[in-house]
Design an enzyme around this catalytic site. Structure first.
Site, PDB file in Angstrom:
ATOM      1  N   SER A 576       0.846  -1.185   0.000  1.00  0.00           N
ATOM      2  CA  SER A 576       0.000   0.000   0.000  1.00  0.00           C
ATOM      3  C   SER A 576       0.889   1.245   0.000  1.00  0.00           C
ATOM      4  O   SER A 576       1.659   1.447  -0.943  1.00  0.00           O
ATOM      5  CB  SER A 576      -0.954  -0.039   1.196  1.00  0.00           C
ATOM      6  OG  SER A 576      -1.953   0.927   1.078  1.00  0.00           O
ATOM      7  N   HIS A 691      -8.039  -5.059  -0.834  1.00  0.00           N
ATOM      8  CA  HIS A 691      -6.756  -4.410  -0.585  1.00  0.00           C
ATOM      9  C   HIS A 691      -5.775  -5.353   0.107  1.00  0.00           C
ATOM     10  O   HIS A 691      -4.560  -5.112   0.085  1.00  0.00           O
ATOM     11  CB  HIS A 691      -6.961  -3.149   0.248  1.00  0.00           C
ATOM     12  CG  HIS A 691      -5.760  -2.271   0.321  1.00  0.00           C
ATOM     13  ND1 HIS A 691      -5.062  -1.867  -0.798  1.00  0.00           N
ATOM     14  CD2 HIS A 691      -5.115  -1.719   1.384  1.00  0.00           C
ATOM     15  CE1 HIS A 691      -4.046  -1.104  -0.436  1.00  0.00           C
ATOM     16  NE2 HIS A 691      -4.059  -0.996   0.878  1.00  0.00           N
TER      17      HIS A 691
END
Length: 722
Positions: A576, A691
């Protein structure tokens, strides 16, 4: 108190040639000479489920899987990861409601997982007797859906009665969910109950028959970040579309979310939080019977922690000098008398609850029925303190813990007297601790057996000196008899953003697949994180972000200077925001590492604010629409700064098609640049997983095995391939 910001802040062609087989060494002479770069030529890869984009993804997956899964180490890595992840010897962390512990559980049989419960007395046993509430594998099969459980929000008035629950379900692991009302007693979804359509949304119970809802209300009701900015009050038995509006933010906000607080006397305060940026918010209260909201008299950079004995607790992320009162510092935990504010609508006298030292940071506050606990980090070591207000000010009492590692408040609720703590460190498995509110005693409720061989391993903390002289701490786990010859395969992990702290943790998968193989593991506590409070984070915001990257480089250089490892044997990993860190490290210091695992990354920092939730992060990175900030972003953006003449190590890009937070186009486009330059790379895009890039334990084990196989091939001397 319930606050529901759905924020993180906070991470994959037909007729096109695939990249060459990854090699260990590629010289500049072998690289393809390319025409001047045109970023627009890759926009087709931003079409998440476009046919051409998915064909390219499939080709890259096929190529990468064929090579890595054929490696003789892969099967062992996957088996070890599966054994750990699917083991029944895991602590079933849970939420206590009315004498039961509720837990979500996944294993090799229950791939999507079970929502289940057991009485508190049974939970204390070595083998609790569990009652299934929802079998999500069965639910998905019965409904023909790709459901991934995203949690449950349950409410019961302090006056008593049964719980009302909302269960969040995601299609494939996306942040967007639907919410469906669930009856805990009947163990069924409520026929005719509350149901919301799929969206990135926030809900808060305002009573058994009332919800505050922020969702996609139709065209023009989402922010530039893709989050809702209108909150409405929805009554049972009425149409969601007819719910009256309570507050409306702006399209330029990150989002506006509902917030409710149930006070000790049972009153429920309705409200909302308007996140103008990722780090600044306005908080509102909707007084009953009044049309205009009242703004809370607190600064925009705070974290609300709850109400204890009538005191409204919040921690400051900025310096604050209330008019006519003492000044407070960023990082302070403060409080004021709530009832006085509700009566006068003005800021009451504010008291200092706790002020961290330069090496400390407030990690969180938990309020239980009869106690308030404060978790802090002290030089990246976890501690817990009990808080009590008194006539002379607040007192803090240390809670005795089993060691110096990572501690968390695993469960507390102002309706329950049960408090659970969790403890672990790099070499100590998880323990679940029970904190007795009456006596202050801590007892071990559950502890795990060792999941990997720690014999001969030790943990040390060192400090690297960054470019501007700042001392940057890092932990290293290695063999006691390590030879300082620069040959130890070493994996360095970093994040550096959004005030997220990197703390010591027990990882059986890392232990088996890396430490047992002779590798060393390093965790960097670089600026941008929250290890030393708000100032440590804010030192790396926007135009100052290069400090974060200098910190990480300094740690890498320190490892080499100590002769623990060398560039040939040093690998790095991050996801991320940490994936952005990896991309920057590829460009800025390709000579310093021989393996780079780039997970669910941001990489195109000139278009990031136009993709999915990207606009919500301009407070962290700066905006490409602001000339000065764009000029800086152009100097660090990995995608734009790719240079085929650089001596890049072979990278491994990992992302997910279902990631609706960080767009998979970032990883796709960066990998495409490597492909067009004729440079070797690996690429794996999970078609599910959101994610996290994995929605179940099998997928997590596969991703982990791929990554460790890649790392072994790159960093272990004996792993070189012909």
């Amino acid at each position: 108190m319930r606050i529901l910001p759905a924020l993180i802040g906070a991470a994959v062609l037909a007729a096109c040639a695939s990249a060459p087989t990854p090699e260990t060494n590629v010289t500049a002479e072998t690289k393809v000479q390319t025409a001047p770069f045109n970023a627009a030529s890759h926009l087709w890869l931003e079409e998440v489920e476009g046919a051409e984009a998915l064909a390219w993804v499939t080709a890259q997956n096929t190529r990468t899987l064929a090579e890595l899964e054929a490696d003789p180490r892969y099967a062992g890595y996957e088996a070890a990861a599966l054994e750990v992840l699917n083991s029944s010897e895991r602590i079933p962390y849970g939420t206590v409601r009315d004498g039961f512990v509720y837990n979500f559980w996944q294993d090799s049989v229950n791939v999507r997982g079970l929502w289940r419960r057991t009485p508190l007395a049974s939970y204390a046993n070595e083998t609790p007797v569990w009652e299934t509430i929802v079998d999500f594998d069965k639910l998905a099969a019965d409904e023909g859906k790709n459901w991934v459980y995203k949690g449950a929000d349950c409410f019961r008035p302090k006056a008593g009665g049964k719980y009302s629950c909302l269960v969040s379900l995601s299609d494939g692991g996306k942040d967007a969910v639907i919410n469906r009302e669930f009856d805990l007693e009947a163990k069924t979804f409520v026929d005719g109950g509350f149901v919301t359509p799929e969206a990135k949304q926030g809900l808060a119970w305002a009573g058994r028959d009332t919800l505050l809802v922020a969702t996609n209300w139709g065209e023009g009701t989402l922010t530039e970040s893709g989050y809702p900015f209108i909150v409405k009050r929805w009554g049972r038995g009425t149409a969601l579309e007819a719910a009256p509006e309570l507050i409306r933010g702006k399209e330029t906000d990150v989002g506006v979310w509902p917030m409710t607080m149930e006070l000790e006397d049972g009153r429920i305060l309705e409200g909302a939080v308007q996140a103008e940026t990722f780090f600044t918010s306005n908080y509102f209260w909707f007084p009953e019977g009044e049309s205009a909201p009242v703004q809370w008299p607190i600064p925009p950079m705070v974290s609300i922690n709850g109400v204890y004995k009538g005191q409204f607790l919040f921690s400051l992320q900025q310096d604050w000098a209330p008019e006519g009162q003492a000044a407070f510092k960023a990082g302070d935990l403060v409080a004021f008398e709530l009832e006085q504010f509700l009566t006068t609508r003005k800021l009451p006298p504010v008291s200092l609850v706790f002020r961290p030292t330069e090496t400390q940071a407030v990690d969180g506050v938990a309020v239980a029925k009869g106690a308030a606990l404060l978790a802090i980090s002290d030089n990246v070591i976890g501690k817990v303190l009990r808080l009590e207000p008194s006539a002379g000010g607040w007192t803090t009492t240390p809670v005795e813990l089993p060691g110096t590692g990572q501690v968390g408040i695993a469960f507390s609720d102002d309706n329950e007297t049960t408090v659970f703590l969790s403890y672990q460190d790099f070499l100590t498995p998880d323990s679940l601790l029970n904190y007795d509110i009456a006596t202050g005693a801590v007892t071990t409720l559950k502890s795990l057996p060792a999941k990997f061989d720690t014999a001969g391993l030790k943990v040390e903390q060192f400090f690297a000196t960054s470019k501007d002289g700042t001392k940057v701490p890092y932990f290293i786990v290695h063999r006691e008899d390590i030879k300082l010859d620069g040959k130890t395969p070493t994996l360095l992990y970093g994040y550096g953003g959004f005030q997220v702290s990197m703390t010591p943790g027990y990882s059986p998968v890392m232990g088996r697949n890396w430490l047992e193989q002779g590798g060393a593991y390093v965790l960097a506590n670089i600026r941008g994180g929250g290890e030393f409070g708000p100032n440590w984070h804010q030192a790396g915001l926007k135009l100052n972000r290069q400090r974060i990257y200098d910190d990480f480089i300094a740690v890498g250089e320190d490892l080499i200077a100590k002769k623990i490892t060398s560039p040939e044997h040093l690998g790095i990993q991050g996801g991320s925001n940490g994936g952005l860190l990896m991309g920057v490290m590829l460009n800025q210091r390709p000579d310093l590492w021989n393996a780079v695992v780039v997970q669910v990354p941001l990489l195109d920092m000139i278009r990031y604010h136009l993709l999915l939730a990207g606009a919500s992060w301009v407070g962290e990175y700066g905006s490409p629409d602001v000339p000065e900030e764009r000029a800086f972003l152009e100097t660090i953006s990995p995608y734009q700064n790719f240079d085929a003449s650089k001596p890049y190590p072979v990278p491994f890009f990992v992302t997910s098609t279902k990631d609706d937070r960080v767009h998979p186009g970032h990883a796709r486009k960066m990998a495409k640049r490597f492909e067009e330059a004729g440079l070797p790379f690996y690429y794996f895009e999970n078609m599910d997983g959101g994610h996290a890039a994995a929605a179940d334990q099998t997928a997590r084990a596969k991703r982990s095995a791929l990554e460790f196989t890649y790392l072994a091939r790159q960093l272990f001397p004996e792993a070189k391939q012909d």
